[in-house]
Motif scaffolding. Structure first.
Motif, PDB file in Angstrom:
ATOM      1  N   GLN A  96       0.828  -1.200   0.000  1.00  0.00           N
ATOM      2  CA  GLN A  96       0.000   0.000   0.000  1.00  0.00           C
ATOM      3  C   GLN A  96       0.865   1.254   0.000  1.00  0.00           C
ATOM      4  O   GLN A  96       2.005   1.221   0.463  1.00  0.00           O
ATOM      5  CB  GLN A  96      -0.874   0.036   1.252  1.00  0.00           C
ATOM      6  N   VAL A  97       0.275   2.344  -0.466  1.00  0.00           N
ATOM      7  CA  VAL A  97       0.961   3.629  -0.488  1.00  0.00           C
ATOM      8  C   VAL A  97      -0.020   4.709  -0.041  1.00  0.00           C
ATOM      9  O   VAL A  97      -1.182   4.692  -0.445  1.00  0.00           O
ATOM     10  CB  VAL A  97       1.442   3.979  -1.911  1.00  0.00           C
ATOM     11  N   ILE A  98       0.452   5.614   0.780  1.00  0.00           N
ATOM     12  CA  ILE A  98      -0.307   6.833   1.051  1.00  0.00           C
ATOM     13  C   ILE A  98       0.289   7.904   0.164  1.00  0.00           C
ATOM     14  O   ILE A  98       1.463   8.250   0.288  1.00  0.00           O
ATOM     15  CB  ILE A  98      -0.232   7.255   2.528  1.00  0.00           C
ATOM     16  N   GLU A  99      -0.520   8.392  -0.767  1.00  0.00           N
ATOM     17  CA  GLU A  99      -0.041   9.416  -1.681  1.00  0.00           C
ATOM     18  C   GLU A  99      -0.037  10.770  -0.981  1.00  0.00           C
ATOM     19  O   GLU A  99      -0.972  11.114  -0.260  1.00  0.00           O
ATOM     20  CB  GLU A  99      -0.923   9.451  -2.931  1.00  0.00           C
ATOM     21  N   ILE A 100       1.030  11.515  -1.178  1.00  0.00           N
ATOM     22  CA  ILE A 100       1.175  12.848  -0.601  1.00  0.00           C
ATOM     23  C   ILE A 100       1.367  13.824  -1.750  1.00  0.00           C
ATOM     24  O   ILE A 100       2.291  13.625  -2.543  1.00  0.00           O
ATOM     25  CB  ILE A 100       2.390  12.917   0.357  1.00  0.00           C
ATOM     26  N   PRO A 101       0.543  14.826  -1.913  1.00  0.00           N
ATOM     27  CA  PRO A 101      -0.639  15.128  -1.103  1.00  0.00           C
ATOM     28  C   PRO A 101      -1.747  14.103  -1.362  1.00  0.00           C
ATOM     29  O   PRO A 101      -1.793  13.492  -2.422  1.00  0.00           O
ATOM     30  CB  PRO A 101      -1.053  16.522  -1.586  1.00  0.00           C
ATOM     31  N   VAL A 102      -2.619  13.937  -0.377  1.00  0.00           N
ATOM     32  CA  VAL A 102      -3.708  12.971  -0.473  1.00  0.00           C
ATOM     33  C   VAL A 102      -4.694  13.460  -1.534  1.00  0.00           C
ATOM     34  O   VAL A 102      -5.171  14.596  -1.472  1.00  0.00           O
ATOM     35  CB  VAL A 102      -4.415  12.798   0.892  1.00  0.00           C
TER      36      VAL A 102
END
Length: 164
Positions: A23-29
């Protein structure tokens, strides 16, 4: 080692491109926030993963090096969360498996500073390679004592060289 290496192109990381590996948390969301007030903005459940038992957070310093390798690492019993505090990094991965991957199956992704990357259980991976800095600091989250009890390094069938 360079002549016989499989060339793996580095891709920008995204939720869709990385889903086979974790999984990845994209920045900016990219989504609308769950809560937005004058003082806070919050996006809930950007990543959900289970780590059974005690969890540890380690600090890893990685110096800039040639992006070429002939072995990969695996943690068969725990996902591994990575977040670079001070720069972008590249990580090479192969799909989660008990079997050592072939070099031609390796993909490489560039993650941005502060982006959370969660490697799934059994996901084969390389070290994190600094992109724009001589040294990066990465927080590593996984089972307590996973380094001693759940870490294996295995040789690939041929070397991999990461390239843009």
């Amino acid at each position: 080692m360079d002549e016989l290496a499989v060339i793996t192109k580095i891709e920008p990381i995204s939720k869709d491109a990385f889903k086979a590996y974790g999984q990845v948390i994209e920045i900016p969301v990219p989504e609308e926030p769950t809560v937005s007030t004058d003082t806070v903005t919050f996006w809930k459940q950007q990543s959900v993963f289970a780590i059974s038992g005690e969890t540890q957070v380690g600090v890893l310093k990685v110096r800039k090096m040639n992006m070429m390798f002939d072995e990969m690492e695996n943690h068969f019993k725990t996902p591994t969360a990575l977040i670079c505090l001070d720069g972008d990094f590249v990580v090479a991965v192969a799909e989660p498996s008990n079997m050592v991957p072939k070099a031609e199956a390796v993909r490489a992704f560039r993650a941005k500073k502060a982006q959370l990357v969660v490697l799934a259980e059994k996901c084969w991976h390389s070290i994190m390679y600094p992109v724009d800095q001589d040294e990066i600091t990465v927080l590593v989250v996984f089972n307590k004592d996973a380094l001693e009890e759940d870490t294996v390094f295995e040789d690939l069938d041929q070397p991999c060289k990461l390239s843009y």
